[in-house]
Design a protein around this motif. Sequence first.
Motif, PDB file in Angstrom:
ATOM      1  N   HIS A   1      46.668  57.369 -66.612  1.00  0.00           N
ATOM      2  CA  HIS A   1      46.115  56.062 -66.269  1.00  0.00           C
ATOM      3  C   HIS A   1      46.808  54.926 -67.011  1.00  0.00           C
ATOM      4  O   HIS A   1      46.638  53.765 -66.641  1.00  0.00           O
TER       5      HIS A   1
ATOM      6  N   LYS B   1      48.685  52.298 -65.198  1.00  0.00           N
ATOM      7  CA  LYS B   1      47.951  51.360 -64.343  1.00  0.00           C
ATOM      8  C   LYS B   1      47.653  50.042 -65.046  1.00  0.00           C
ATOM      9  O   LYS B   1      47.119  49.113 -64.419  1.00  0.00           O
TER      10      LYS B   1
ATOM     11  N   THR C   1      47.409  46.243 -63.515  1.00  0.00           N
ATOM     12  CA  THR C   1      47.117  46.164 -62.083  1.00  0.00           C
ATOM     13  C   THR C   1      46.016  45.129 -61.843  1.00  0.00           C
ATOM     14  O   THR C   1      44.989  45.160 -62.529  1.00  0.00           O
TER      15      THR C   1
ATOM     16  N   THR D   1      42.794  43.172 -60.853  1.00  0.00           N
ATOM     17  CA  THR D   1      41.436  43.611 -60.548  1.00  0.00           C
ATOM     18  C   THR D   1      40.658  42.433 -59.954  1.00  0.00           C
ATOM     19  O   THR D   1      41.258  41.423 -59.586  1.00  0.00           O
TER      20      THR D   1
ATOM     21  N   ASP E   1      41.585  55.398 -57.959  1.00  0.00           N
ATOM     22  CA  ASP E   1      42.028  54.604 -56.810  1.00  0.00           C
ATOM     23  C   ASP E   1      41.345  55.060 -55.524  1.00  0.00           C
ATOM     24  O   ASP E   1      41.579  56.167 -55.036  1.00  0.00           O
TER      25      ASP E   1
ATOM     26  N   ASN F   1      43.880  49.554 -52.001  1.00  0.00           N
ATOM     27  CA  ASN F   1      43.313  50.232 -53.161  1.00  0.00           C
ATOM     28  C   ASN F   1      43.638  51.718 -53.192  1.00  0.00           C
ATOM     29  O   ASN F   1      43.400  52.392 -54.191  1.00  0.00           O
ATOM     30  N   THR F   2      44.210  52.247 -52.087  1.00  0.00           N
ATOM     31  CA  THR F   2      44.532  53.660 -52.054  1.00  0.00           C
ATOM     32  C   THR F   2      45.633  53.988 -53.059  1.00  0.00           C
ATOM     33  O   THR F   2      46.446  53.119 -53.420  1.00  0.00           O
ATOM     34  N   TYR F   3      45.667  55.232 -53.500  1.00  0.00           N
ATOM     35  CA  TYR F   3      46.598  55.653 -54.550  1.00  0.00           C
ATOM     36  C   TYR F   3      48.058  55.494 -54.121  1.00  0.00           C
ATOM     37  O   TYR F   3      48.418  55.911 -53.009  1.00  0.00           O
ATOM     38  N   PRO F   4      48.921  54.888 -54.968  1.00  0.00           N
ATOM     39  CA  PRO F   4      48.610  54.167 -56.205  1.00  0.00           C
ATOM     40  C   PRO F   4      48.146  52.745 -55.887  1.00  0.00           C
ATOM     41  O   PRO F   4      48.769  52.047 -55.098  1.00  0.00           O
ATOM     42  N   ALA F   5      47.059  52.336 -56.474  1.00  0.00           N
ATOM     43  CA  ALA F   5      46.384  51.093 -56.110  1.00  0.00           C
ATOM     44  C   ALA F   5      47.220  49.857 -56.436  1.00  0.00           C
ATOM     45  O   ALA F   5      47.845  49.773 -57.491  1.00  0.00           O
ATOM     46  N   GLN F   6      47.196  48.906 -55.498  1.00  0.00           N
ATOM     47  CA  GLN F   6      47.792  47.605 -55.741  1.00  0.00           C
ATOM     48  C   GLN F   6      46.780  46.654 -56.369  1.00  0.00           C
ATOM     49  O   GLN F   6      47.153  45.628 -56.938  1.00  0.00           O
TER      50      GLN F   6
ATOM     51  N   PHE G   1      42.429  46.655 -58.004  1.00  0.00           N
ATOM     52  CA  PHE G   1      41.191  47.363 -58.295  1.00  0.00           C
ATOM     53  C   PHE G   1      40.001  46.523 -57.852  1.00  0.00           C
ATOM     54  O   PHE G   1      40.080  45.294 -57.759  1.00  0.00           O
TER      55      PHE G   1
END
Length: 360
Positions: free
Chosen positions: A65, A68, A71, A73, A198, A257-262, A264
Amino acid sequence: MLYELAMWLEPRFGVLNVFQYITFRTIVATLTALGLALLLGPWLIGRLAALRGGQPIRSDGPQSHLSKAGTPTMGGTLILSTVGIATLLWADLSNRYVWVVLFVLFAFGLIGWIDDYRKLVKRDPNGLPARWKYLLQSVFGLVAAVWLYRTADVAAATTLYVPFLKDVAIPLGAWFIVVAYFWIVGFSNAVNLTDGLDGLAIMPAVLVAVALGVFAYASGHAVFSAYLQLPSIPGAGELAIFCGALAGAGLGFLWFNTYPAQVFMGDVGALAIGAAIGALAVITRQELLLVVMGGIFVIETLSVMVQVASYKLTGKRVFRMAPIHHHFELKGWPEPRVIVRFWIISVVLVLASLATIKVR
């Protein structure tokens, strides 16, 4: 807004008669929220990135993590804004239930926004102190609960129904306020605890919103509610539009938001979505069934409670880390595997809940 306009113009343009159907407006509300989320998402992510207030990452958590950090939010603002726009455009704004779920969504979203803003923009690592957060949740939760109790116009609106047992109905009276409060505040925090990977929280929320939309539509329809032996709640059917908008906005957010999230979700989204789901279950009288269909949220919450209780009483941890999704990560499961398997469990639980409609 468009619903009222269409009904005003309907005598001149008969084709607008289609707007009176809740099913049609639910579909267009879903597509409206989805389209707006996909359209506005890149712009919002860019604005949030400009704030340079990325998500803080726990140093004691899974090492995967750490990448991340930074990222953007507060992406939950995308969900709230698109749900609000779609609902206001396509719902019957004279319906009181529409306004109470919008109140819950934005009131709890405000709490999350303040918390996120203090952490990310003001650089306050504590954010909104827990006691103030819970106080505000309690105030808004009680306002919604009391309002629903005082405006209840049928006995079914304050009666507790037990799934699978069609002859068991418990009049709650003023205890309805207590039940409504705990479901709204409880699921607000449950979704917030689940939002740790994610896309982990948003997909189950979308599935639950769809299922509650089905229950809302059936409960608000006199014929369907009688045939399916569901509590008849006049006006509840209009909540299907809100549920559709929430599902569409959630899917639009998941795109980013799907892996890998752009981006949160942040507390602004998690607290609001959880509270809205709790309110929907209360209005449709499906509180106990929400525990089943929202089982992922319940399991995540229970894992934290068990971990804290065990450590305080025995000094030992039951899980490697709580909430439980981190436990599986520390066991070696890749993050996408944890996410998809939790999604599959959520699909099964939601389908099982919908199946109860025919087992009454």
